[in-house]
Design a protein around this motif. Structure first.
Motif, PDB file in Angstrom:
ATOM      1  N   PHE A  29     -28.384 -57.686 -28.743  1.00 55.50           N
ATOM      2  CA  PHE A  29     -28.731 -56.211 -28.796  1.00 55.50           C
ATOM      3  C   PHE A  29     -28.084 -55.806 -27.188  1.00 55.50           C
ATOM      4  CE2 PHE A  29     -31.749 -57.785 -31.486  1.00 55.50           C
ATOM      5  CZ  PHE A  29     -31.691 -57.026 -32.543  1.00 55.50           C
ATOM      6  N   VAL A  30     -27.621 -54.354 -27.152  1.00 53.34           N
ATOM      7  CA  VAL A  30     -27.204 -53.813 -25.910  1.00 53.34           C
ATOM      8  C   VAL A  30     -27.811 -52.324 -25.962  1.00 53.34           C
ATOM      9  CG1 VAL A  30     -25.232 -52.808 -24.633  1.00 53.34           C
ATOM     10  CG2 VAL A  30     -24.957 -55.160 -25.628  1.00 53.34           C
ATOM     11  N   ILE A  31     -28.540 -51.778 -25.056  1.00 54.92           N
ATOM     12  CA  ILE A  31     -28.845 -50.569 -24.907  1.00 54.92           C
ATOM     13  C   ILE A  31     -27.759 -49.827 -23.877  1.00 54.92           C
ATOM     14  CG2 ILE A  31     -30.600 -49.028 -24.742  1.00 54.92           C
ATOM     15  CD1 ILE A  31     -32.931 -50.958 -25.517  1.00 54.92           C
ATOM     16  N   ASN A  32     -27.171 -48.730 -24.546  1.00 55.53           N
ATOM     17  CA  ASN A  32     -26.180 -48.379 -23.588  1.00 55.53           C
ATOM     18  C   ASN A  32     -26.901 -46.909 -22.861  1.00 55.53           C
ATOM     19  OD1 ASN A  32     -23.957 -46.667 -22.541  1.00 55.53           O
ATOM     20  ND2 ASN A  32     -22.814 -47.043 -24.247  1.00 55.53           N
ATOM     21  N   PHE A  33     -26.969 -46.856 -21.778  1.00 53.54           N
ATOM     22  CA  PHE A  33     -27.612 -45.488 -20.940  1.00 53.54           C
ATOM     23  C   PHE A  33     -26.484 -44.498 -20.541  1.00 53.54           C
ATOM     24  CE2 PHE A  33     -31.157 -48.788 -21.145  1.00 53.54           C
ATOM     25  CZ  PHE A  33     -32.119 -47.953 -21.260  1.00 53.54           C
ATOM     26  N   SER A  34     -25.222 -44.630 -21.041  1.00 55.17           N
ATOM     27  CA  SER A  34     -24.289 -44.142 -20.338  1.00 55.17           C
ATOM     28  C   SER A  34     -24.499 -42.358 -20.376  1.00 55.17           C
ATOM     29  CB  SER A  34     -22.821 -44.215 -20.788  1.00 55.17           C
ATOM     30  OG  SER A  34     -22.787 -44.239 -21.982  1.00 55.17           O
ATOM     31  N   ASN A  35     -25.455 -42.087 -21.546  1.00 54.85           N
ATOM     32  CA  ASN A  35     -25.641 -40.662 -21.713  1.00 54.85           C
ATOM     33  C   ASN A  35     -27.199 -40.348 -21.673  1.00 54.85           C
ATOM     34  OD1 ASN A  35     -23.162 -39.481 -22.315  1.00 54.85           O
ATOM     35  ND2 ASN A  35     -23.128 -40.887 -24.112  1.00 54.85           N
ATOM     36  N   CYS A  37     -27.024 -51.488 -20.233  1.00 52.73           N
ATOM     37  CA  CYS A  37     -25.717 -51.260 -19.620  1.00 52.73           C
ATOM     38  C   CYS A  37     -25.541 -49.790 -19.038  1.00 52.73           C
ATOM     39  CB  CYS A  37     -24.621 -51.895 -20.294  1.00 52.73           C
ATOM     40  SG  CYS A  37     -24.104 -50.889 -21.831  1.00 52.73           S
ATOM     41  N   CYS A  38     -24.721 -49.600 -18.407  1.00 51.37           N
ATOM     42  CA  CYS A  38     -24.451 -48.167 -17.896  1.00 51.37           C
ATOM     43  C   CYS A  38     -25.548 -47.118 -17.280  1.00 51.37           C
ATOM     44  CB  CYS A  38     -23.675 -47.650 -19.047  1.00 51.37           C
ATOM     45  SG  CYS A  38     -22.451 -48.339 -19.549  1.00 51.37           S
ATOM     46  N   LEU A  39     -26.275 -47.976 -16.492  1.00 53.12           N
ATOM     47  CA  LEU A  39     -27.532 -47.017 -16.094  1.00 53.12           C
ATOM     48  C   LEU A  39     -27.125 -46.306 -14.829  1.00 53.12           C
ATOM     49  CD1 LEU A  39     -29.942 -50.372 -16.413  1.00 53.12           C
ATOM     50  CD2 LEU A  39     -30.480 -47.896 -17.002  1.00 53.12           C
ATOM     51  N   GLU A  40     -27.495 -45.154 -14.733  1.00 56.64           N
ATOM     52  CA  GLU A  40     -27.296 -44.192 -13.561  1.00 56.64           C
ATOM     53  C   GLU A  40     -27.817 -44.751 -12.519  1.00 56.64           C
ATOM     54  OE1 GLU A  40     -28.031 -40.048 -14.104  1.00 56.64           O
ATOM     55  OE2 GLU A  40     -26.738 -39.785 -15.840  1.00 56.64           O
ATOM     56  N   ARG A  41     -27.512 -44.496 -11.589  1.00 57.32           N
ATOM     57  CA  ARG A  41     -28.022 -44.969 -10.136  1.00 57.32           C
ATOM     58  C   ARG A  41     -29.617 -44.676  -9.938  1.00 57.32           C
ATOM     59  NH1 ARG A  41     -24.956 -43.951  -4.670  1.00 57.32           N
ATOM     60  NH2 ARG A  41     -23.932 -45.740  -5.470  1.00 57.32           N
ATOM     61  N   ARG A  42     -30.072 -43.721 -10.345  1.00 55.65           N
ATOM     62  CA  ARG A  42     -31.388 -43.277 -10.082  1.00 55.65           C
ATOM     63  C   ARG A  42     -32.209 -44.398 -11.247  1.00 55.65           C
ATOM     64  NH1 ARG A  42     -31.100 -37.484 -11.946  1.00 55.65           N
ATOM     65  NH2 ARG A  42     -30.766 -37.808 -14.082  1.00 55.65           N
ATOM     66  N   ALA A  53     -25.853 -54.829 -17.139  1.00 58.23           N
ATOM     67  CA  ALA A  53     -24.397 -54.885 -17.037  1.00 58.23           C
ATOM     68  C   ALA A  53     -23.932 -53.569 -16.572  1.00 58.23           C
ATOM     69  CB  ALA A  53     -23.734 -55.345 -18.195  1.00 58.23           C
ATOM     70  N   ASP A  54     -22.836 -53.568 -15.921  1.00 58.82           N
ATOM     71  CA  ASP A  54     -22.300 -52.173 -15.071  1.00 58.82           C
ATOM     72  C   ASP A  54     -21.680 -51.516 -16.368  1.00 58.82           C
ATOM     73  OD1 ASP A  54     -22.868 -53.008 -12.555  1.00 58.82           O
ATOM     74  OD2 ASP A  54     -20.877 -53.835 -12.281  1.00 58.82           O
ATOM     75  N   ASP A  55     -21.053 -51.907 -17.400  1.00 56.89           N
ATOM     76  CA  ASP A  55     -20.564 -51.103 -18.340  1.00 56.89           C
ATOM     77  C   ASP A  55     -20.665 -51.909 -19.706  1.00 56.89           C
ATOM     78  OD1 ASP A  55     -18.492 -52.981 -18.357  1.00 56.89           O
ATOM     79  OD2 ASP A  55     -17.265 -51.763 -16.916  1.00 56.89           O
ATOM     80  N   LEU A 114     -21.113 -56.813 -23.439  1.00 57.46           N
ATOM     81  CA  LEU A 114     -20.493 -57.651 -24.462  1.00 57.46           C
ATOM     82  C   LEU A 114     -20.216 -58.841 -24.107  1.00 57.46           C
ATOM     83  CD1 LEU A 114     -18.818 -54.905 -26.698  1.00 57.46           C
ATOM     84  CD2 LEU A 114     -21.118 -55.948 -27.069  1.00 57.46           C
ATOM     85  N   GLU A 115     -19.516 -58.814 -23.046  1.00 58.31           N
ATOM     86  CA  GLU A 115     -18.973 -60.277 -22.423  1.00 58.31           C
ATOM     87  C   GLU A 115     -20.166 -61.309 -22.090  1.00 58.31           C
ATOM     88  OE1 GLU A 115     -16.585 -61.745 -18.753  1.00 58.31           O
ATOM     89  OE2 GLU A 115     -15.924 -59.766 -19.371  1.00 58.31           O
ATOM     90  N   SER A 116     -21.278 -60.587 -21.596  1.00 60.68           N
ATOM     91  CA  SER A 116     -22.161 -61.500 -21.012  1.00 60.68           C
ATOM     92  C   SER A 116     -23.283 -62.087 -22.499  1.00 60.68           C
ATOM     93  CB  SER A 116     -23.488 -60.555 -20.271  1.00 60.68           C
ATOM     94  OG  SER A 116     -24.006 -59.617 -20.941  1.00 60.68           O
ATOM     95  N   LEU A 117     -23.040 -61.325 -23.472  1.00 54.99           N
ATOM     96  CA  LEU A 117     -23.803 -61.746 -24.606  1.00 54.99           C
ATOM     97  C   LEU A 117     -22.829 -63.075 -25.145  1.00 54.99           C
ATOM     98  CD1 LEU A 117     -24.840 -58.482 -26.286  1.00 54.99           C
ATOM     99  CD2 LEU A 117     -26.377 -60.489 -25.501  1.00 54.99           C
ATOM    100  N   GLY A 118     -21.556 -63.066 -25.034  1.00 54.42           N
ATOM    101  CA  GLY A 118     -20.684 -64.092 -25.351  1.00 54.42           C
ATOM    102  C   GLY A 118     -21.171 -65.394 -24.722  1.00 54.42           C
ATOM    103  N   ASP A 119     -21.436 -65.230 -23.314  1.00 51.76           N
ATOM    104  CA  ASP A 119     -21.902 -66.346 -22.365  1.00 51.76           C
ATOM    105  C   ASP A 119     -23.312 -66.898 -22.786  1.00 51.76           C
ATOM    106  OD1 ASP A 119     -19.326 -66.068 -21.444  1.00 51.76           O
ATOM    107  OD2 ASP A 119     -20.058 -64.900 -19.360  1.00 51.76           O
ATOM    108  N   ILE A 120     -23.887 -66.262 -23.458  1.00 49.98           N
ATOM    109  CA  ILE A 120     -25.480 -66.780 -23.959  1.00 49.98           C
ATOM    110  C   ILE A 120     -25.437 -67.659 -24.909  1.00 49.98           C
ATOM    111  CG2 ILE A 120     -27.575 -66.148 -24.374  1.00 49.98           C
ATOM    112  CD1 ILE A 120     -27.104 -63.341 -23.131  1.00 49.98           C
TER     113      ILE A 120
END
Length: 131
Positions: free
Chosen positions: A52-58, A87-92, A109-111, A116-122
């Motif tokens: 799973f990835v939780i994307n926080f970009s918004n 991933c994609c967490l704002e600075r605060r 993860a930054d983005d 997704l790449e990090s999950l491929g390494d697990i």
């Protein structure tokens, strides 16, 4: 999902290969959204999804109830040997996680491509079928 006042968070899910991505939009501040997230994680885990990835970009804001929700999701995933990356967490929001020492608990993860790449390494758990 309406969380009271003018605060909303929408959860959009999509598969990317063997990963379920939760794209959150709005503020993660607890309430019904957290209940829904945990319920969705349990359902997806029961159907065999383990990454799973939780994307926080918004996501503008994550409060203490939102962090509790994330910890609940992480615990739920860990119990079955799954993997969760934020991933994609704002600075605060990232700063809040660091203050609480949560990067020791969560993979961050930054983005989205890095997540997704990090999950491929697990290493994936091996299912053993007894005869």
């Amino acid at each position: 999902f309406h969380l009271g006042g003018d605060t909303y968070v929408h959860m959009l899910m999509r598969h990317s290969e063997d990963v379920m991505i939760f794209n959150l939009v709005g503020d993660l501040v607890g309430g019904k959204t957290c209940d829904s997230i945990i319920r969705d994680f349990r359902s997806l885990l029961a159907s065999g999804t383990r990454n799973f990835v939780i994307n926080f970009s918004n996501v503008r804001l994550v409060n203490s109830q939102g962090i509790n929700c994330l910890i609940g999701a992480k615990t739920t995933v860990d119990l079955v040997g799954g993997n969760l990356v934020l991933c994609c967490l704002e600075r605060r929001n990232l700063s809040t996680l660091y203050k609480l020492r949560l990067p020791e608990v969560f993979a961050v993860a930054d983005d989205l491509p890095a997540a997704l790449e990090s999950l491929g390494d697990i290493p994936q758990p091996t299912l053993r079928v007894d005869q």
